[in-house]
Scaffold this motif. Structure first.
Motif, PDB file in Angstrom:
ATOM      1  N   ASN A   1     -12.894 -20.216 -15.385  1.00 47.89           N
ATOM      2  CA  ASN A   1     -13.519 -20.955 -14.296  1.00 47.89           C
ATOM      3  C   ASN A   1     -15.007 -20.633 -14.184  1.00 47.89           C
ATOM      4  OD1 ASN A   1     -11.199 -22.306 -13.240  1.00 47.89           O
ATOM      5  ND2 ASN A   1     -10.531 -20.351 -12.353  1.00 47.89           N
ATOM      6  N   ILE A   2     -15.773 -21.640 -13.875  1.00 40.90           N
ATOM      7  CA  ILE A   2     -17.143 -21.464 -13.422  1.00 40.90           C
ATOM      8  C   ILE A   2     -17.094 -21.411 -11.900  1.00 40.90           C
ATOM      9  CG2 ILE A   2     -19.456 -22.471 -13.302  1.00 40.90           C
ATOM     10  CD1 ILE A   2     -18.707 -21.509 -16.079  1.00 40.90           C
ATOM     11  N   THR A   3     -17.652 -20.375 -11.310  1.00 39.10           N
ATOM     12  CA  THR A   3     -17.665 -20.264  -9.853  1.00 39.10           C
ATOM     13  C   THR A   3     -18.991 -20.753  -9.308  1.00 39.10           C
ATOM     14  OG1 THR A   3     -18.491 -17.990  -9.914  1.00 39.10           O
ATOM     15  CG2 THR A   3     -16.097 -18.300  -9.886  1.00 39.10           C
ATOM     16  N   ALA A   4     -18.899 -21.633  -8.310  1.00 41.34           N
ATOM     17  CA  ALA A   4     -20.087 -22.093  -7.593  1.00 41.34           C
ATOM     18  C   ALA A   4     -20.045 -21.480  -6.208  1.00 41.34           C
ATOM     19  CB  ALA A   4     -20.099 -23.607  -7.501  1.00 41.34           C
ATOM     20  N   THR A   5     -21.109 -20.748  -5.852  1.00 42.17           N
ATOM     21  CA  THR A   5     -21.146 -20.008  -4.595  1.00 42.17           C
ATOM     22  C   THR A   5     -22.215 -20.605  -3.688  1.00 42.17           C
ATOM     23  OG1 THR A   5     -20.485 -17.994  -5.759  1.00 42.17           O
ATOM     24  CG2 THR A   5     -21.423 -17.741  -3.543  1.00 42.17           C
ATOM     25  N   ALA A   6     -21.806 -21.014  -2.481  1.00 46.56           N
ATOM     26  CA  ALA A   6     -22.735 -21.639  -1.538  1.00 46.56           C
ATOM     27  C   ALA A   6     -23.591 -20.581  -0.855  1.00 46.56           C
ATOM     28  CB  ALA A   6     -21.965 -22.440  -0.500  1.00 46.56           C
ATOM     29  N   PRO A   7     -24.795 -20.919  -0.444  1.00 45.97           N
ATOM     30  CA  PRO A   7     -25.580 -20.009   0.395  1.00 45.97           C
ATOM     31  C   PRO A   7     -24.952 -19.899   1.771  1.00 45.97           C
ATOM     32  CG  PRO A   7     -26.692 -22.116   0.174  1.00 45.97           C
ATOM     33  CD  PRO A   7     -25.499 -22.173  -0.737  1.00 45.97           C
ATOM     34  N   ALA A   8     -25.464 -18.982   2.583  1.00 41.21           N
ATOM     35  CA  ALA A   8     -24.802 -18.597   3.829  1.00 41.21           C
ATOM     36  C   ALA A   8     -24.581 -19.752   4.792  1.00 41.21           C
ATOM     37  CB  ALA A   8     -25.605 -17.494   4.519  1.00 41.21           C
ATOM     38  N   ASP A   9     -25.463 -20.725   4.834  1.00 38.78           N
ATOM     39  CA  ASP A   9     -25.401 -21.769   5.855  1.00 38.78           C
ATOM     40  C   ASP A   9     -24.791 -23.076   5.340  1.00 38.78           C
ATOM     41  OD1 ASP A   9     -26.741 -20.145   7.829  1.00 38.78           O
ATOM     42  OD2 ASP A   9     -28.564 -20.436   6.626  1.00 38.78           O
ATOM     43  N   TYR A  10     -24.288 -23.063   4.133  1.00 40.22           N
ATOM     44  CA  TYR A  10     -23.738 -24.276   3.523  1.00 40.22           C
ATOM     45  C   TYR A  10     -22.330 -24.008   3.010  1.00 40.22           C
ATOM     46  CZ  TYR A  10     -28.391 -26.348   3.718  1.00 40.22           C
ATOM     47  OH  TYR A  10     -29.577 -26.881   4.157  1.00 40.22           O
TER      48      TYR A  10
END
Length: 601
Positions: free
Chosen positions: A535-544
């Motif tokens: 898997n490729i993990t996509a990590t959102a910033p704190a406010d999204y």
């Protein structure tokens, strides 16, 4: 490689720049002012003429030739009353007038040993006449295949009575202005001449001028005589694409309607009666237009095919002589995938060429050397000639690069004389590249003449587009021609793991307090050369927060991959501003992607 998706609301400001270049030109020049559109070269004694203008010479003592390689047109020497057969400049005619300021004069000549329509003007300065001074290529002219002869007895001259020197007789296709069709010198003592034109050509004006281009007499009329309905004038055919040719003409003075037909082999019958589009002419010809218009677009054609056309005027009972032309549709655009290699061992391959300016020179292939080359030497015109690689979909690749080898000799480079490597994202792959927008790419050039040098590995990863064309642009003026050779073109996609996000910036996420979250936006993600599987993990910033379906939202989402690519790519990733945030701005935040050999993209 790092690529990010930035979340922000902002304005992008672009600045446009222009530059002014000042070209310093040599003062002296030799220009072909006029050459007839048709020429008879059927015999050694076949005659014609060309008008030259010389200016800014360092001295008035100059002699000239009209030559093509080792052959030449034999030019008239008025001082000795002869057509000169010698190829020695010292024995050829002197330039009349004062070229140190300016002089315009007709060169009268016989075909001589040059059984070709191609030739160039060249002169040398006295007293030795040993070094070439100015050179200018004659514009193209059509060889007359089926001659019609107009003689002095066919023209009603009124004021021209002096036959003690040779004059030039000129035939035009209009009562005023128009195109110069043919030229012929007059005979001494009698003034006789043979003005030769192609069968089907109509002249509407004949002029007599002296060698210094002074008008002696102009006679309007119609030649050959006995024609009651005149044909249209200015008949032209211009390829617009691989399936379309546009035709244009000017109605005759009586504004008679026209009959337009095409043929695959150039054979046309003689029209009789009336026709409608879709009909055929007995003996050859498919009717495509009738009416009083002045243009027609011939469509649904076969690529890279020559089409022949003929047009007649029709007054309701009689047809004029027909006028012919032909044109070839463009070939289909060529495209390729990466990696791309072109070593020119067997010719141009899938590379194309196009000459924007300069009729006599073009890119050529060296069979012995296995390279292609362009040299405008002896053209006498601005040479703008393109070598164009096949189109490439760079959006399918990552970390692209290219390289090639070049070699040069002679000439000079400056702002208006140059050899450039360029690319375009809006060129159609057909027709003139001058109609598209091109951006220059720097490359390593040879530091000295006659040395093959690699361009170096050129990074083109920043160029995107589904139909990108790369090209070499040769642009040189007379007196500055440089010979360039090109070989060993390589365009490659990188093999490092990579992820590509499109677009790379999202903006405009807003909501009123208490009414969150914001509306979502999305970007697509594509992978190449990803290592292993998982898997490729996509990590959102704190406010999204993120989603793969626009319904289920998380801080982290997983995108499966195998075989070097994301499963089902391109994959859409949805983004929105979280609910419950305080009033404020939430700009310049980054979504990070990891996995498959890619870190913090």
């Amino acid at each position: 490689m790092k690529k990010i998706v930035q979340l922000m609301g902002g304005i992008a400001l672009f600045a446009l720049y222009s530059s002014l270049s000042i070209n310093l030109l040599q003062a002296q020049s030799a220009v072909v002012t006029a050459r007839p559109a048709q020429i008879d070269i059927s015999a050694v004694t076949s005659e014609s003429a060309v008008l030259m203008t010389l200016s800014g010479y360092s001295q008035d003592d100059a002699r000239y030739r009209l030559y093509s390689g080792g052959n030449q047109y034999n030019c008239w020497d008025e001082a000795n009353d002869e057509f000169v057969t010698s190829n020695s400049y010292a024995n050829n005619p002197p330039v009349p007038g004062t070229p140190t300021t300016s002089t315009t004069f007709w060169i009268l000549f016989q075909r001589g040993s040059n059984a070709s329509t191609a030739a160039s003007y060249r002169d040398r300065l006295g007293p030795a006449y040993s070094g070439n001074y100015q050179t200018a290529a004659l514009p193209a002219a059509a060889e007359i295949a089926a001659p019609v002869i107009i003689q002095k007895s066919n023209v009603s001259f009124g004021t021209w009575t002096d036959f003690s020197v040779r004059y030039v007789v000129l035939g035009y296709d209009a009562p005023s202005g128009g195109t110069l069709i043919a030229a012929a010198p007059t005979a001494l003592t009698t003034g006789d001449f043979n003005l030769i034109i192609e069968t089907g050509t109509i002249l509407n004006r004949i002029e007599v001028r002296d060698v210094m281009n002074n008008l002696i007499e102009s006679v309007a009329g119609t030649w050959p005589s006995g024609i009651s309905v005149l044909p249209p004038t200015g008949f032209s055919a211009t390829a617009q694409s691989n399936t379309q040719i546009n035709l244009g003409w000017t109605l005759n003075a009586a504004n008679n309607g026209v009959l337009l037909a095409w043929s695959a082999d150039g054979i046309f019958g003689t029209p009789t009666g009336t026709y409608t589009p879709g009909g055929t002419i007995a003996g050859g010809g498919n009717v495509i237009y009738t009416g009083t218009g002045n243009s027609f677009n011939h469509t649904a054609l076969t690529p890279e095919t020559e089409y022949f056309y003929k047009i007649w005027s029709y007054d309701g009972s009689e047809y004029s002589p027909g006028i012919t032309t032909s044109e070839e549709t463009y070939p289909d655009p060529t495209t390729t995938t990466l990696p791309y290699v072109q070593d020119f061992s067997g010719g141009f391959g899938d590379c194309g060429t196009f000459s924007v300016s300069g009729d006599t020179k073009q890119w050529l292939h060296s069979a012995s050397g296995g390279y292609v080359y362009m040299n405008g030497y002896n053209s006498g015109e601005l040479e703008e000639d393109w070598l164009i690689l096949p189109g490439m979909n760079l959006d399918n690749y990552f970390n692209e690069s290219l390289s090639f080898d070049t070699w040069y000799r002679f000439g000079n480079d400056d702002a208006d004389n140059y050899f450039r490597f360029v690319y375009s994202t809006n060129y159609s792959g057909m027709g003139s590249p001058a109609d598209a927008t091109w951006t220059e790419i720097s490359f390593t050039r040879p530091a000295v003449e006659q040395e093959w040098v690699s361009s170096g590995v050129i990074d083109i990863a920043g160029i995107t587009g589904t139909n990108v064309y790369f090209a070499f642009k040769y642009h040189y003026n007379a007196g500055n021609y440089r010979s360039w050779q090109v070989d060993n073109i390589n365009v490659n996609a990188g093999n490092a793991p990579a992820l590509l996000a499109t677009p790379t910036t999202l903006n405009g996420f807003t909501y009123e307090i208490g009414n969150g979250p914001s509306a979502s936006q999305s970007y697509t993600l594509t992978g190449q050369n990803l290592q292993g599987s998982g898997n490729i993990t996509a990590t959102a910033p704190a406010d999204y927060e993120l989603s793969l379906n626009g319904t289920t939202w998380n801080t982290v989402v997983n995108l499966p991959y195998a075989g070097g690519q994301l499963t089902g790519q391109p994959v859409s990733v949805y983004v929105r501003l979280k609910a419950g945030l305080a009033i404020g701005t939430y700009n310049n935040q980054t979504i990070l992607h990891n996995g498959g050999g890619v870190t913090d993209m």
